[in-house]
Design an enzyme around this catalytic site. Sequence first.
Site, PDB file in Angstrom:
ATOM      1  N   ASP A   1       0.663 108.921  11.421  1.00 50.99           N
ATOM      2  CA  ASP A   1       1.541 110.034  11.063  1.00 50.99           C
ATOM      3  C   ASP A   1       1.220 110.430   9.625  1.00 50.99           C
ATOM      4  O   ASP A   1       2.027 110.229   8.716  1.00 50.99           O
ATOM      5  CB  ASP A   1       3.007 109.607  11.199  1.00 50.99           C
ATOM      6  CG  ASP A   1       3.318 109.141  12.607  1.00 50.99           C
ATOM      7  OD1 ASP A   1       3.604 109.980  13.450  1.00 50.99           O
ATOM      8  OD2 ASP A   1       3.233 107.914  12.868  1.00 50.99           O
TER       9      ASP A   1
ATOM     10  N   HIS B   1       4.008  98.006  18.880  1.00 46.89           N
ATOM     11  CA  HIS B   1       2.641  97.753  19.343  1.00 46.89           C
ATOM     12  C   HIS B   1       1.812  97.290  18.141  1.00 46.89           C
ATOM     13  O   HIS B   1       2.348  97.156  17.020  1.00 46.89           O
ATOM     14  CB  HIS B   1       2.052  99.001  20.011  1.00 46.89           C
ATOM     15  CG  HIS B   1       2.184 100.252  19.193  1.00 46.89           C
ATOM     16  ND1 HIS B   1       1.549 100.430  17.983  1.00 46.89           N
ATOM     17  CD2 HIS B   1       2.917 101.384  19.391  1.00 46.89           C
ATOM     18  CE1 HIS B   1       1.847 101.616  17.499  1.00 46.89           C
ATOM     19  NE2 HIS B   1       2.692 102.217  18.325  1.00 46.89           N
TER      20      HIS B   1
ATOM     21  N   HIS C   1       2.198  99.026  14.744  1.00 41.70           N
ATOM     22  CA  HIS C   1       3.342  98.612  13.918  1.00 41.70           C
ATOM     23  C   HIS C   1       3.055  97.254  13.262  1.00 41.70           C
ATOM     24  O   HIS C   1       3.342  97.046  12.083  1.00 41.70           O
ATOM     25  CB  HIS C   1       4.606  98.482  14.773  1.00 41.70           C
ATOM     26  CG  HIS C   1       5.072  99.765  15.404  1.00 41.70           C
ATOM     27  ND1 HIS C   1       5.023  99.986  16.760  1.00 41.70           N
ATOM     28  CD2 HIS C   1       5.601 100.892  14.864  1.00 41.70           C
ATOM     29  CE1 HIS C   1       5.518 101.185  17.028  1.00 41.70           C
ATOM     30  NE2 HIS C   1       5.878 101.760  15.903  1.00 41.70           N
TER      31      HIS C   1
ATOM     32  N   SER D   1       0.455 104.430  20.335  1.00 40.33           N
ATOM     33  CA  SER D   1       1.708 105.162  20.127  1.00 40.33           C
ATOM     34  C   SER D   1       2.716 104.687  21.160  1.00 40.33           C
ATOM     35  O   SER D   1       2.344 104.380  22.304  1.00 40.33           O
ATOM     36  CB  SER D   1       1.454 106.661  20.320  1.00 40.33           C
ATOM     37  OG  SER D   1       2.682 107.337  20.491  1.00 40.33           O
ATOM     38  N   SER D   2       3.983 104.641  20.758  1.00 41.45           N
ATOM     39  CA  SER D   2       5.028 104.267  21.710  1.00 41.45           C
ATOM     40  C   SER D   2       5.059 105.255  22.873  1.00 41.45           C
ATOM     41  O   SER D   2       5.434 104.902  23.989  1.00 41.45           O
ATOM     42  CB  SER D   2       6.384 104.264  21.010  1.00 41.45           C
ATOM     43  OG  SER D   2       6.328 103.399  19.901  1.00 41.45           O
ATOM     44  N   ARG D   3       4.646 106.477  22.618  1.00 39.77           N
ATOM     45  CA  ARG D   3       4.658 107.498  23.680  1.00 39.77           C
ATOM     46  C   ARG D   3       3.594 107.245  24.744  1.00 39.77           C
ATOM     47  O   ARG D   3       3.702 107.768  25.857  1.00 39.77           O
ATOM     48  CB  ARG D   3       4.471 108.889  23.070  1.00 39.77           C
ATOM     49  CG  ARG D   3       5.678 109.349  22.283  1.00 39.77           C
ATOM     50  CD  ARG D   3       5.615 110.845  22.000  1.00 39.77           C
ATOM     51  NE  ARG D   3       6.939 111.382  21.772  1.00 39.77           N
ATOM     52  CZ  ARG D   3       7.548 111.455  20.603  1.00 39.77           C
ATOM     53  NH1 ARG D   3       6.932 111.010  19.533  1.00 39.77           N
ATOM     54  NH2 ARG D   3       8.757 111.947  20.495  1.00 39.77           N
TER      55      ARG D   3
ATOM     56  N   GLN E   1      15.730 113.232  14.052  1.00 34.51           N
ATOM     57  CA  GLN E   1      14.364 113.731  13.925  1.00 34.51           C
ATOM     58  C   GLN E   1      13.784 114.203  15.255  1.00 34.51           C
ATOM     59  O   GLN E   1      12.615 114.571  15.333  1.00 34.51           O
ATOM     60  CB  GLN E   1      13.453 112.681  13.279  1.00 34.51           C
ATOM     61  CG  GLN E   1      13.145 111.485  14.151  1.00 34.51           C
ATOM     62  CD  GLN E   1      12.402 110.417  13.365  1.00 34.51           C
ATOM     63  OE1 GLN E   1      12.958 109.773  12.482  1.00 34.51           O
ATOM     64  NE2 GLN E   1      11.116 110.245  13.660  1.00 34.51           N
TER      65      GLN E   1
END
Length: 289
Positions: free
Chosen positions: A156, A33, A36, A191-193, A60
Site C-alpha cells: 500500500d 499472511h 503482515h 493480500s487478505s482479499r 475506510q
Amino acid sequence: MLKIFKTRNEWLNFKETSNIQNLGFVPTMGNLHLGHLSLIEESFKHHSQALISIFVNPTQFNSAEDLKNYPRTLSADLELLESLMKNYQDRELFVFAPHDKSEVYPQDFDTQIIPGRLAEKLCGAYRPGHFSGVCSVVYCLLKLAGATAAYFGEKDFQQYLIIKKMADDLALPTKIISCPLIRDARGLALSSRNNRLNESQKEQALKLHYSLKSLLSLLEHQGITNAWDKRKEIMSEDKNFEYLEILDAKDLENCHDQTEHYIIAGAYYVGGVRLIDNITYKRGKKRDA
Ligand code: AMP
C-alpha cells in the site's frame, strides 16, 4: 510470548505498569499472511517488543458490502502469530484486538484527518474518503500504541506516503517505516482479499502483476513515452483495470524521463474483488519485480 488485549484500557494500564521503552508497532486489519508477518519481523530487528493491532476499520471502506465481506479470522491470526513467535523466544509480541470499535474511537468521536494532494491520486481518486478513514484510524492507533516506530508495507505504497506525510506534518513522535511488498511464488502480491479468489481467479489476478512488469521493462529500456503508450494499450484492452499509472514515487506527481524514483501502480478487479499492486523503480536500480 504473545499477550492479547481486547480493550484500550487493558493495553494502556499494561503499558503504564510495564517497562516498555522501545516498542515497534504494526497496524493491520487481520486475516494475517506472510506480508503482515514480514512487518513484525522487520520490527523485531529494531525492537525487542512489538505491538500488532488487528482492527477492521469501518471508516475506510467505501461499500457496506466490502466491509461485510472483509475476512475476520482472529483465532487463525493468533495461531499464526504463536507460530511466528517460536522463532522469537527472546522477543515479546502484544496483540491489540479490540472487541468493539469504541475501543479505538472514543465515545462520540467526531474528528477526521483529511490528507492533502497525495490522497487525490491512484486509489484516492476512486475511493472518496478512504484515506481520511485510514489517517484518522492510524492517528488514533499511533497515539494508543505510543511506539517508537510503526511499520507499513509497500503493498500500500500510497498509504505509506500519506501516513508518513501526516506524521511529519503533525510532528508525531513515532517514526514511520516502509517495508518491501511480499509476493507468492508466482508473483501475486499477498493480500487478505486473495482469500476471496479461487485458483483460476488468482491466475487471472496475475495479469495485474505482469502488466506492471511489462511497463517496468519498457520504462527501463525504452523510456517513459513507450511505457505510457503501452499503458494506454493495456487499459483499453482490459476493462478490469480501474487504473494503471506511472508516477513519481516521491510525491505521486507526474513523472518524466529524468525522474529518479518511479512507481508503477494498478488497481484491478477479478470476480468483483478489487486488488492493488505496484512496483517501484529507482533509476539504475531495479527491485521487487
Ligand atoms: P491490511 O491488514 O491489509 O490493512 O495491511 C496491514 C499492513 O500490512 C499494511 O501496512 C500493509 O501495507 C501491509 N501489507 C499487506 N499486504 C502486504 C504484502 N503483501 N507485503 C507487505 N506488506 C503488506
